[in-house]
Design an enzyme around this catalytic site. Structure first.
Site, PDB file in Angstrom:
ATOM      1  N   HIS A  62      -3.793  57.375 -15.168  1.00  0.00           N
ATOM      2  CA  HIS A  62      -4.896  57.532 -16.118  1.00  0.00           C
ATOM      3  C   HIS A  62      -5.929  56.450 -15.854  1.00  0.00           C
ATOM      4  CE1 HIS A  62      -7.085  57.714 -19.963  1.00  0.00           C
ATOM      5  NE2 HIS A  62      -6.657  58.952 -20.016  1.00  0.00           N
ATOM      6  N   GLU A  64      -1.326  65.189 -19.661  1.00  0.00           N
ATOM      7  CA  GLU A  64      -1.276  66.500 -19.024  1.00  0.00           C
ATOM      8  C   GLU A  64       0.156  66.985 -18.785  1.00  0.00           C
ATOM      9  OE1 GLU A  64      -3.419  66.262 -15.408  1.00  0.00           O
ATOM     10  OE2 GLU A  64      -5.393  66.186 -16.360  1.00  0.00           O
TER      11      GLU A  64
END
Length: 361
Positions: free
Chosen positions: A251, A306
């Protein structure tokens, strides 16, 4: 004027104060209007989180019942535009269809525009998915929540309560996440006083880009290719040797595990008949973390939102082509909140650049 050169991706640059959310990458923590995301979604669904975000800024802010009623009325109103939408969006994928749908909403519409867009998106998405499946679009039921009604409009009948709760948790979890690319886009457009509908439309266009992170479908593609846990290590080693980007991990901000990952992992665990698939995902995750430590020891990469989003949406029988569009249904509430905040106190956003091209003699 003193000019300071910054990273082209604006890493570490503070551009505004906000009361909406804080993404603490070092601690792996997400705070939304003063509450940790894990605690917030235990007590509030999508409409409740929207009401919290809008508190002090918009009609219905702070009043969950009012927000639920406002979104429900907007869904009913939006259904009148479905025939026009389906004609205009023929042949487009779901997120492209939503782009068309938002573009049809008039600035002169008397419905409060945060209700209008948050009500229209689930209606438009359901109609687009039904049509793609050669089924007629279903009118909304204003007695239901957004999650309940969205699943009903897609499936044709009410889903089990566990699945409705799962979708509600997802929508609530993704409502806001700091100054991500789409939210910042919404604020830039809002700073011009273009209006909420235009600002949300611009945000949707930013979300559409694959680098944003609103498309967890490739995580399922990875699961399909791995097939079974015993093949995970070899598959991952091969992927790293080829330079393949590992989906569901890493991320831009988080240096630890994304807190939303565990929220959604728990949501999957609460669904019936998902134990086997969840166990497989957990084993792949364990292998992936080990491979990341081996192949990229200098990078701090961990599970992101995700990964378990993909598993949850798969369990809800959502088509992979609709994942980004569904993300937009939840994130729209956060976009609206930031638009209100920008309009209330922000200036026109107008950064400068350093010219590096040729100059006249």
């Amino acid at each position: 004027m003193l000019q300071t050169r910054v990273d082209s991706g604006l890493d570490g640059v503070i551009v505004a104060d906000t009361v909406m959310s804080e993404v603490d990458g070092e601690a792996g923590r997400l705070i939304v209007r003063g509450q940790a995301i894990e605690d917030l979604v235990r007590t509030r669904g999508f409409e409740g989180v929207a009401a919290l975000l809008w508190a002090g800024f918009a009609v219905g802010g702070g009043d969950e019942a009012a927000v639920r009623a406002g979104m429900a009325a907007a869904r009913v109103r939006a259904f009148a535009d479905v025939p026009k939408l389906l004609t205009a969006a023929a042949g487009l994928n779901p997120v492209e269809g939503l782009r068309v749908g938002l573009g049809m909403l008039a600035d002169s519409n008397p419905i409060p525009h945060h209700y209008l867009v948050c009500g229209a998106l689930p209606v438009f998405l359901a109609a687009l998915l039904r049509t793609a499946d050669s089924k007629p679009a279903l009118a909304p039921d204003p007695t239901l929540t957004t999650a309940q009604d969205l699943l009903r409009m897609i499936r044709g009948s009410r889903a089990d309560e566990a699945f409705e709760k799962g979708l509600d948790t997802y929508l609530a979890t993704v409502t806001d996440h700091g100054f991500n690319a789409s939210t910042f886009t919404a604020r830039v457009v809002a700073s011009t006083r273009a209006g909420l509908i235009s600002s949300v439309l611009a945000a949707l266009c930013a979300l559409k880009g694959p680098l944003h992170g609103g498309a967890p479908g490739p995580v399922l593609d990875m699961f399909d290719e791995i097939g079974s846990p015993d093949r995970a290590e070899a598959w991952l080693d091969d992927a790293f040797s080829k330079g393949t980007r590992l989906m569901g991990f890493g991320h831009r901000v988080y240096k630890k595990r994304d807190p939303r990952a565990d929220v959604l992992k728990n949501a999957v665990a609460a669904l019936p008949q998902t134990a086997g698939r969840l166990a497989f995902a957990v084993e792949v995750e364990r292998s992936a973390i080990a491979s990341l430590r081996k192949h990229k020891p200098k990078q701090r990469l961990d599970t992101n939102v995700e990964y378990y989003t993909a598993l949850l949406l798969e369990a809800l029988d959502m088509p992979r082509s609709a994942f980004t569009a569904l993300f937009a249904v939840g994130r729209a509430a956060g976009w609206c909140a930031h638009i209100f905040e920008q309009e209330k106190g922000g200036r026109l956003i107008r950064p400068q650049s350093t010219y590096v091209g040729p100059r006249p003699d």
